[in-house]
Design a protein around this motif. Structure first.
Motif, PDB file in Angstrom:
ATOM      1  N   LEU A 184       0.833  -1.203   0.000  1.00 48.36           N
ATOM      2  CA  LEU A 184       0.000   0.000   0.000  1.00 48.36           C
ATOM      3  C   LEU A 184       0.867   1.252   0.000  1.00 48.36           C
ATOM      4  N   LEU A 185       0.447   2.221  -0.814  1.00 49.42           N
ATOM      5  CA  LEU A 185       1.118   3.526  -0.837  1.00 49.42           C
ATOM      6  C   LEU A 185       0.055   4.573  -0.540  1.00 49.42           C
ATOM      7  N   ASP A 186       0.248   5.279   0.562  1.00 46.68           N
ATOM      8  CA  ASP A 186      -0.761   6.252   1.011  1.00 46.68           C
ATOM      9  C   ASP A 186      -2.159   5.634   1.003  1.00 46.68           C
ATOM     10  N   GLY A 187      -2.239   4.392   1.481  1.00 46.54           N
ATOM     11  CA  GLY A 187      -3.528   3.719   1.616  1.00 46.54           C
ATOM     12  C   GLY A 187      -4.052   3.061   0.351  1.00 46.54           C
ATOM     13  N   GLU A 188      -3.361   3.281  -0.767  1.00 42.28           N
ATOM     14  CA  GLU A 188      -3.853   2.718  -2.025  1.00 42.28           C
ATOM     15  C   GLU A 188      -3.090   1.431  -2.359  1.00 42.28           C
ATOM     16  N   ASP A 189      -3.803   0.411  -2.818  1.00 44.86           N
ATOM     17  CA  ASP A 189      -3.156  -0.845  -3.199  1.00 44.86           C
ATOM     18  C   ASP A 189      -2.415  -0.662  -4.532  1.00 44.86           C
ATOM     19  N   VAL A 190      -1.083  -0.709  -4.471  1.00 44.12           N
ATOM     20  CA  VAL A 190      -0.279  -0.485  -5.687  1.00 44.12           C
ATOM     21  C   VAL A 190       0.538  -1.729  -6.050  1.00 44.12           C
TER      22      VAL A 190
END
Ligand code: DC
Length: 220
Positions: free
Chosen positions: A76-82
């Motif tokens: 996760l990057l800043d809460g986003e699944d990347v």
């Protein structure tokens, strides 16, 4: 630095070190650090912000601001699944380009060392043995021929339904090899004391077994 044992596995792109390292970690019940993922996260975040890969200072400032978390197999990057977004060839090339800057590398040191927790760590990358964990109990340089690596990457992409051309992949990885090996800051090198594992003709299981056998022999 803590005393928990570290197995450092370095090697060129698409050598299979990630697969081998995570399986070795699983077998031993150790933590696993995919340091390349961190460079890829910086690549993705900086691309979104429009920061040039040559802008070492701004890239260095960006690193401590990133909210990174590894959740089982999710990144996760800043809460986003990347998890998938960082695996593209474009992000790989961008990661390689910004990894030349000492500002970026230094900003990532603490984060990487933080993965060294009980009962131990398997870390994969380019400079795990030479810079980040110079006291690793076992240092492995895992490699394979450029052709074998390009073929592996090709199969992975096709299996994911992503179209690819073998000759382009071979050229990309040769370009990355050259840059990762020739940069001034922490180049990809066979660290002193590292054991070389040539995997062109080995299965994943054979490579994992070899690393586990080497580990047993250094701790007994
Ligand atoms: O292992 P990878 O292909 O996911 O790594 C992407 C890029 O990040 C690689 O081309 C160079 C850089 N990298 C690095 O400089 N040092 C590391 N320890 C790991 C990766």
């Amino acid at each position: 630095m803590s005393n928990y044992p570290v197995i450092a596995i370095d090697g060129p792109t698409a050598s299979g070190k990630g697969t081998v390292a995570s399986l070795v970690a699983q077998k031993l019940g150790f933590h696993y650090l995919d340091s390349g993922a961190l460079y890829r996260l910086v690549a993705l975040a900086s691309e979104k912000l429009g920061i040039d890969v040559k802008n070492a200072a701004e890239l260095g400032f960006l690193v401590p601001k990133l909210l990174i978390s590894f959740n089982n197999n999710q990144i996760l990057l800043d809460g986003e699944d990347v998890t998938d977004a960082i695996r593209t060839e474009n992000i790989g090339l961008r990661a390689s380009a910004l990894a030349v800057h000492p500002e970026v590398r230094t900003a990532l040191v603490g984060l990487q060392r933080g993965f060294r927790q009980s009962p131990g760590l398997v870390a994969d990358g380019r400079d795990m043995a030479s810079v980040i964990f110079p006291d690793a109990v076992l240092k492995v340089f895992l490699t394979a021929s450029a052709q074998a690596r390009a073929e592996r990457r090709y199969k992975q992409l096709i299996a994911k339904g992503i179209s690819a051309k073998l000759s382009d992949l071979l050229q990309d990885l040769q370009e990355r090899d050259a840059r990762d090996s020739s940069r001034g800051a922490a180049p990809l090198v066979i660290a002193e004391g590292a054991k070389v594992l040539e995997t062109s003709d080995l299965s994943i299981d054979q490579a994992v077994k070899t690393v586990l056998d080497w580990y047993q022999s250094v701790i007994t």
